[in-house]
Design a protein around this motif. Structure first.
Motif, mmCIF file in Angstrom:
data_model
loop_
_atom_site.group_PDB
_atom_site.id
_atom_site.type_symbol
_atom_site.label_atom_id
_atom_site.label_comp_id
_atom_site.label_asym_id
_atom_site.label_seq_id
_atom_site.Cartn_x
_atom_site.Cartn_y
_atom_site.Cartn_z
ATOM 1 N N ARG A 193 0.813 -1.165 0.020
ATOM 2 C CA ARG A 193 -0.022 0.120 0.155
ATOM 3 C C ARG A 193 0.848 1.160 -0.183
ATOM 4 O O ARG A 193 1.775 1.315 0.923
ATOM 5 N N MET B 219 -22.748 6.752 13.645
ATOM 6 C CA MET B 219 -22.347 6.108 12.618
ATOM 7 C C MET B 219 -23.484 5.159 12.041
ATOM 8 O O MET B 219 -23.481 4.938 10.776
ATOM 9 N N LEU C 1 -17.869 12.526 1.872
ATOM 10 C CA LEU C 1 -17.053 11.804 0.503
ATOM 11 C C LEU C 1 -15.710 12.334 0.600
ATOM 12 O O LEU C 1 -15.237 13.209 -0.168
ATOM 13 N N PHE C 2 -14.835 11.817 1.449
ATOM 14 C CA PHE C 2 -13.303 12.163 1.359
ATOM 15 C C PHE C 2 -12.281 10.977 1.022
ATOM 16 O O PHE C 2 -11.986 11.063 -0.009
ATOM 17 N N SER C 3 -12.587 9.806 1.718
ATOM 18 C CA SER C 3 -11.640 8.797 1.587
ATOM 19 C C SER C 3 -11.720 8.271 0.157
ATOM 20 O O SER C 3 -12.721 8.320 -0.425
ATOM 21 N N SER D 212 -5.104 8.108 4.626
ATOM 22 C CA SER D 212 -4.140 8.768 5.616
ATOM 23 C C SER D 212 -3.626 10.181 4.688
ATOM 24 O O SER D 212 -3.621 11.148 5.199
ATOM 25 N N THR E 254 -17.390 5.083 2.719
ATOM 26 C CA THR E 254 -18.671 6.288 2.785
ATOM 27 C C THR E 254 -19.643 5.657 3.723
ATOM 28 O O THR E 254 -20.479 5.186 3.493
ATOM 29 N N PHE F 121 -20.681 1.254 5.721
ATOM 30 C CA PHE F 121 -20.138 2.102 4.767
ATOM 31 C C PHE F 121 -20.182 1.457 3.249
ATOM 32 O O PHE F 121 -20.691 0.101 3.259
ATOM 33 N N SER G 261 -12.616 -0.209 14.354
ATOM 34 C CA SER G 261 -12.864 0.777 13.523
ATOM 35 C C SER G 261 -12.673 2.243 14.217
ATOM 36 O O SER G 261 -12.308 3.161 13.721
ATOM 37 N N LEU H 103 -9.616 4.304 13.623
ATOM 38 C CA LEU H 103 -9.315 4.701 12.365
ATOM 39 C C LEU H 103 -10.146 5.731 11.738
ATOM 40 O O LEU H 103 -9.562 6.568 11.087
ATOM 41 N N GLN H 104 -11.417 5.604 12.002
ATOM 42 C CA GLN H 104 -12.300 6.691 11.288
ATOM 43 C C GLN H 104 -11.905 8.233 11.478
ATOM 44 O O GLN H 104 -11.645 8.397 12.994
ATOM 45 N N GLY H 105 -12.037 8.882 10.902
ATOM 46 C CA GLY H 105 -11.734 10.302 10.933
ATOM 47 C C GLY H 105 -10.327 10.545 11.408
ATOM 48 O O GLY H 105 -9.980 11.481 12.081
ATOM 49 N N ASN I 286 1.099 11.933 15.147
ATOM 50 C CA ASN I 286 2.132 13.131 14.377
ATOM 51 C C ASN I 286 1.877 14.328 14.703
ATOM 52 O O ASN I 286 2.544 15.312 14.655
HETATM 53 C C1 LIG Z 1 -15.946 2.385 10.123
HETATM 54 C C2 LIG Z 1 -15.191 3.507 9.306
HETATM 55 C C3 LIG Z 1 -16.096 4.408 8.931
HETATM 56 C C4 LIG Z 1 -15.395 5.482 7.770
HETATM 57 N N1 LIG Z 1 -16.355 6.209 7.316
HETATM 58 C C5 LIG Z 1 -15.977 7.384 6.527
HETATM 59 C C6 LIG Z 1 -16.522 8.168 5.885
HETATM 60 O O1 LIG Z 1 -17.941 8.240 6.142
HETATM 61 N N2 LIG Z 1 -16.325 9.171 4.929
HETATM 62 C C7 LIG Z 1 -14.839 9.108 4.567
HETATM 63 O O2 LIG Z 1 -14.461 9.811 3.737
HETATM 64 N N3 LIG Z 1 -14.015 7.965 5.108
HETATM 65 C C8 LIG Z 1 -14.432 7.208 6.120
HETATM 66 N N4 LIG Z 1 -13.609 6.183 6.463
HETATM 67 C C9 LIG Z 1 -12.297 6.192 6.169
HETATM 68 C C10 LIG Z 1 -11.126 6.738 7.145
HETATM 69 O O3 LIG Z 1 -11.005 7.934 7.161
HETATM 70 C C11 LIG Z 1 -9.885 5.907 7.038
HETATM 71 O O4 LIG Z 1 -9.825 4.555 7.092
HETATM 72 C C12 LIG Z 1 -8.670 6.406 7.551
HETATM 73 O O5 LIG Z 1 -8.442 7.910 7.068
HETATM 74 C C13 LIG Z 1 -7.343 5.552 7.256
HETATM 75 O O6 LIG Z 1 -7.201 5.765 5.730
HETATM 76 P P1 LIG Z 1 -6.812 4.111 5.257
HETATM 77 O O7 LIG Z 1 -8.104 3.377 5.556
HETATM 78 O O8 LIG Z 1 -6.841 4.282 3.658
HETATM 79 O O9 LIG Z 1 -5.668 3.612 5.831
HETATM 80 P P2 LIG Z 1 -3.995 3.880 5.445
HETATM 81 O O10 LIG Z 1 -4.080 5.300 5.242
HETATM 82 O O11 LIG Z 1 -3.760 2.832 4.413
HETATM 83 O O12 LIG Z 1 -3.159 3.581 6.813
HETATM 84 C C14 LIG Z 1 -3.315 2.296 7.380
HETATM 85 C C15 LIG Z 1 -2.376 2.481 8.693
HETATM 86 O O13 LIG Z 1 -1.027 2.860 8.304
HETATM 87 C C16 LIG Z 1 -0.550 3.770 9.188
HETATM 88 N N5 LIG Z 1 0.089 5.138 9.008
HETATM 89 C C17 LIG Z 1 -0.548 5.628 7.539
HETATM 90 N N6 LIG Z 1 0.127 6.901 7.459
HETATM 91 C C18 LIG Z 1 0.920 6.989 8.716
HETATM 92 C C19 LIG Z 1 1.658 8.013 9.147
HETATM 93 N N7 LIG Z 1 1.627 9.239 8.383
HETATM 94 N N8 LIG Z 1 2.392 7.851 9.954
HETATM 95 C C20 LIG Z 1 2.298 6.633 10.882
HETATM 96 N N9 LIG Z 1 1.470 5.609 10.571
HETATM 97 C C21 LIG Z 1 0.585 5.795 9.412
HETATM 98 C C22 LIG Z 1 -1.489 3.896 10.327
HETATM 99 O O14 LIG Z 1 -1.251 2.806 11.192
HETATM 100 C C23 LIG Z 1 -2.731 3.496 9.772
HETATM 101 O O15 LIG Z 1 -3.838 3.295 10.671
HETATM 102 C C24 LIG Z 1 -14.260 5.339 7.524
HETATM 103 C C25 LIG Z 1 -13.399 4.331 7.878
HETATM 104 C C26 LIG Z 1 -13.869 3.344 8.966
HETATM 105 C C27 LIG Z 1 -13.024 2.458 9.443
#
Ligand SMILES: Cc1cc2nc3c(=O)[nH]c(=O)nc-3n(C[C@H](O)[C@H](O)[C@H](O)COP(=O)(O)OP(=O)(O)OC[C@H]3O[C@@H](n4cnc5c(N)ncnc54)[C@H](O)[C@@H]3O)c2cc1C
Lengths: 374, 394
Positions: free
Chosen positions: A263, B37, B126-128, B134, B159, B212, B367, B370-372, B380
């Motif tokens: 990833r 949620m 609608l962000f991710s 991240s 979403t 979601f 979760s 992780l969320q938000g 950080n």
């Molecule tokens: C239940 C649930 C509901 C959600 N609802 C919404 C929603 O309504 N709308 C929306 O837009 N998004 C939503 N999200 C998405 C959520 O915002 C993302 O899951 C989150 O931002 C993390 O992105 P990712 O899952 O791609 O993990 P990744 O970015 O791939 O990260 C995975 C892991 O890698 C590590 N990591 C990543 N970056 C760093 C860093 N810079 N430094 C150190 N470690 C790092 C962390 O351990 C992290 O947990 C939801 C997620 C969940 C689980």
């Protein structure tokens, strides 16, 4: 001292791994969680053909008198595959209890059947609160006309609904202790109700007994000694479960490392981030240390040494470690890992279950405390 | 220093409590864990609106009550304590409306604030995206100007409530010039989820729930007035918003019913004739949870008090969310372990204590952190903005 597998062990490990890679699929595992049998009869049959069910039995009862270390490695493979089956409840919790304590007739009747995969069996010995304590037992056997009538409830009985036989632990009115009876799974008066637990809809059961009849010939070993017989198997069960944990952790580690290497975020793989690297190291430490404690305890069992303490150490350590490893796995796999399409949740569920089965961390630590004179 | 709530606040809390109790007793709304949620009921949200409990912290000129952030925490504390099903209006109230109030045009204010206040619309975020979690600035969904519209193409993921939402609050790329910094390339816009070209596909989460979704945009026409704030300034707008919205009490209390069910379990079950609640290990474990809960709650009120003083909690909010979600992640783990095997029974199973709440919550637990914004990224922020670590020496 040698921490490595010998040639035979390596072969057992590799072939088990291969077997499960071939027989397990994400689809099958997901189906089994919903399935009310809770296991795959086809895979069960193939496991029997490999001789796994009879591995620990004596040759005269259709077994192979194999090594407990090999048995442990098979369980590691099972844990790694996350394949559910009535293996432990049949082989240890019925088979070994009968082999170690039962009459010649009972051994001849049950062990060959189990070895051939023709008999699924389970142990009913917990009350509805699921506490591993003799005083919480809710089954009672009354003496009537030279026989027994068993009544009450037992819960968290794995695979009772598909069991050919149920070994049940009941308080007997004529003696102080607990007596084990081997019953037909479909005997009159037995009602099984499927519980929906974290591991699926067809694994655990509540079993109600209403005046179930048993003869003295169905008693395993001596009347009143049943709880001691169960306790005597505790180290083996604890080690077996610990090995399942090790296998599970191994797989979670693989899928997580794979994910963080693949990833890309912030223009590079997640695994390039030091925080992520440290989290992976935490997983690796849990896995490596668990493997050593589980193998060490398995070796003790195999050598016939008293390993009450070592088995408790292994179960306490591995059970909690597996859970922690799934948590780190989730944190590192983010949204993807939290969706059902990714396999991690199968292990998250198993880990939580394995943590509690046959005593959680604090239960095991109490055994350790007893064993160091506290 | 004065930790006392004002007379009005004490009274307000009572009002909310009474409202929630009345609604819960009706027995028609789905009260439970993960209520912001996952538990959505337009009818319930309408009751909330009728009682003036949406938009309490918005300025009066925008139809709010002009109350403070502490007041809002008081309200949500009482709602979450009961597991009130607020999901239908929650995102709009917490995030969309303040975003519109801060950055939106008069058109957007007129169009959406009354509807949000009256619980007539549900918003999703609608962000991710598949390649932007991240690393949110890696979003690929584009919005290209064409006459009076933007044409949106791309995909969002995870979403929450995308399947019930009327509108989405989206981050989209409006500047496609590769020479422009990623942080100056995005805009925020409102997207009508019923527009032609929007496809919502369900995703089942690892707790087995449909909460979601994936959302696809195929040449979706979005009127230009739906752009929020300044074009190409969306990334900064979102980040500013996050400071305000990050450390709500929903980050501490989304599974607070689990703690209640645990306390109830150990008081009503015994071992060897003694209630489990008398077991020293169990007492210690639950007391630890209670302590972390109280510590976290104080932190949430602290962040709210900073906001009420007009300060921006740039790292405090991240610290609060980290602490609180780590507590939430632990709660069901401890609860299931202390309950033992009955704690591993799922909702609907015979014999499941409190209808399997602890077990279900355990499956949702991963979760929370992780969320938000994931915990590591929040840390950080605390390290860099709060502790000012890693800066070059002068
Ligand atoms: C239940 C649930 C509901 C959600 N609802 C919404 C929603 O309504 N709308 C929306 O837009 N998004 C939503 N999200 C998405 C959520 O915002 C993302 O899951 C989150 O931002 C993390 O992105 P990712 O899952 O791609 O993990 P990744 O970015 O791939 O990260 C995975 C892991 O890698 C590590 N990591 C990543 N970056 C760093 C860093 N810079 N430094 C150190 N470690 C790092 C962390 O351990 C992290 O947990 C939801 C997620 C969940 C689980």
């Amino acid at each position: 001292m040698d921490f490595n597998f010998n040639e035979e062990q390596q072969m057992v490990y590799d072939s088990t791994k291969k077997f499960f890679e071939k027989e397990t699929s994400g689809t099958l595992l997901r189906e089994l969680m919903e399935d009310d049998k809770g296991y795959s009869p086809e895979v069960w049959k193939k496991m029997a053909e490999l001789g796994w069910m009879g591995l620990l039995f004596k040759e005269e009862y259709g077994g192979f008198e194999g090594s407990f270390l090999d048995f442990a490695l098979i369980l590691e493979g099972m844990g790694k595959s996350a394949m559910p089956s009535p293996f432990l409840s049949t082989v240890i919790l019925t088979g070994l209890i009968i082999q170690d304590n039962g009459s010649e007739e009972l051994k001849k009747e049950y062990l060959p059947k189990i070895a051939e995969g023709e008999c699924i069996s389970t142990l009913a010995f917990l009350g509805r609160k699921g506490l591993y304590s003799k005083s919480e037992l809710e089954l009672e056997a009354k003496q009537v006309n030279g026989g027994y009538r068993i009544s009450g409830a037992a819960s968290f009985v794995p695979y009772a609904h598909v069991a050919d036989n149920i070994l049940c632990a009941a308080k007997t009115t004529d003696s102080e202790g607990v007596t084990l009876f081997i019953l037909d799974g479909k005997a009159a008066g037995i009602e099984t109700i499927n519980l929906h637990s974290i591991s699926g809809k067809g694994v655990d059961c509540l079993v109600n007994f209403k005046d179930v009849q048993a003869t003295p010939a169905q008693i395993v070993g001596e009347a009143g000694k049943g709880w001691e017989y169960i306790e005597a198997q505790w180290p083996k069960v604890a080690v077996a479960l610990s090995c399942e944990c090790v296998g599970g952790m191994d797989r979670v580690m693989e899928m997580t490392l794979n994910h963080v290497n693949e990833r890309i975020q912030f223009g590079k793989p997640l695994s390039a981030l030091q925080v992520v690297q440290h989290m992976c190291v935490d997983m690796a430490m849990k896995l490596e240390t668990s493997r050593h404690t589980a193998h060490y305890a398995a070796w003790q069992v195999n050598e016939g040494l008293d390993c009450t303490k070592e088995a408790a150490i292994a179960k306490s350590w591995c059970g909690e470690a597996f859970k922690v490893v799934t948590k780190i796995g989730h944190q590192l796999t983010g949204g993807i890992g939290f969706s059902e399409e990714f396999d991690l949740f199968l292990y998250t569920r198993n880990a939580k279950k394995l943590e509690l089965l046959f005593g959680d961390g604090s239960f095991q630590r109490a055994i350790v405390a007893d064993n160091i004179g506290l | 220093m004065d930790f006392k709530f004002t007379e009005e606040q004490v009274q307000f809390r009572e009002e909310v409590k009474e409202f929630v109790t009345t609604e819960k007793e009706k027995g028609i709304f789905p009260f439970g864990n993960n209520c912001w949620m996952h538990l959505s009921s337009m009818e319930f949200s309408k009751e909330v609106a009728k009682n003036g409990l949406i938009g309490i912290a918005w300025p009066k000129e925008h139809g709010g009550r002009g109350m403070g952030y502490v007041d809002r925490v008081i309200m949500l504390e009482e709602m979450f304590r009961a597991g009130a099903p607020v999901a239908y209006h929650f995102m709009a109230d917490r995030q969309v409306a303040p975003g519109i109030i801060h950055f939106g045009s008069d058109f957007l204010k007129k169009e959406f604030l009354p509807k949000i206040r009256n619980a007539e619309v549900c918003f999703c975020l609608l962000f991710s995206e598949p390649d932007a979690g991240s690393d949110l600035a890696n979003c690929r969904t584009t919005a290209v100007e064409e006459g009076d519209y933007y044409i949106v193409n791309g995909q969002k993921v995870w979403t929450s409530n995308g399947h019930i939402a009327d509108y989405g609050w989206a981050l989209v790329k409006t500047n496609l010039d590769p020479a422009v910094s990623r942080y100056n390339a995005f805009s925020e816009m409102v997207i009508d989820m019923k527009s032609p070209g929007v496809t919502v596909r369900p995703l089942i989460n690892s707790a087995g729930a449909h909460s979601f979704n994936e959302v696809y945009f195929d040449n979706v026409k979005v009127p230009k007035e739906y752009l929020v704030g300044t074009k190409d300034n969306g990334f900064r707008q979102i980040m500013t918003n996050l400071d305000f919205e990050r450390a709500g009490i929903e980050r501490l209390m989304q599974n607070s019913l689990t703690l209640d069910s645990l306390k109830d379990y150990v008081k009503t079950n015994d071992k060897g004739g003694k209630p489990l609640s008398q077991d020293p290990l169990i007492r210690d474990s639950i007391a630890k949870l209670e302590i972390e809960f109280e510590v976290g709650k104080l932190f949430i009120y602290y962040v709210a008090s900073l906001l009420d003083k007009g300060k921006i909690p740039s790292y405090e909010a991240a610290m609060g969310k980290t602490f609180c979600t780590l507590y939430e992640a632990k709660l069901a783990d401890v609860a299931t372990t202390l309950m033992g095997l009955p704690g591993l029974l799922m909702p609907g199973s015979p014999e499941a204590p409190c209808n399997g709440m602890a077990c279900e919550d355990y499956l949702w637990s991963p979760s929370y952190t992780l969320q938000g914004g994931v915990v590591e990224v929040l840390k950080n922020i605390v390290a860099q903005r709060g502790l000012k670590l890693g800066r070059k020496k002068k």
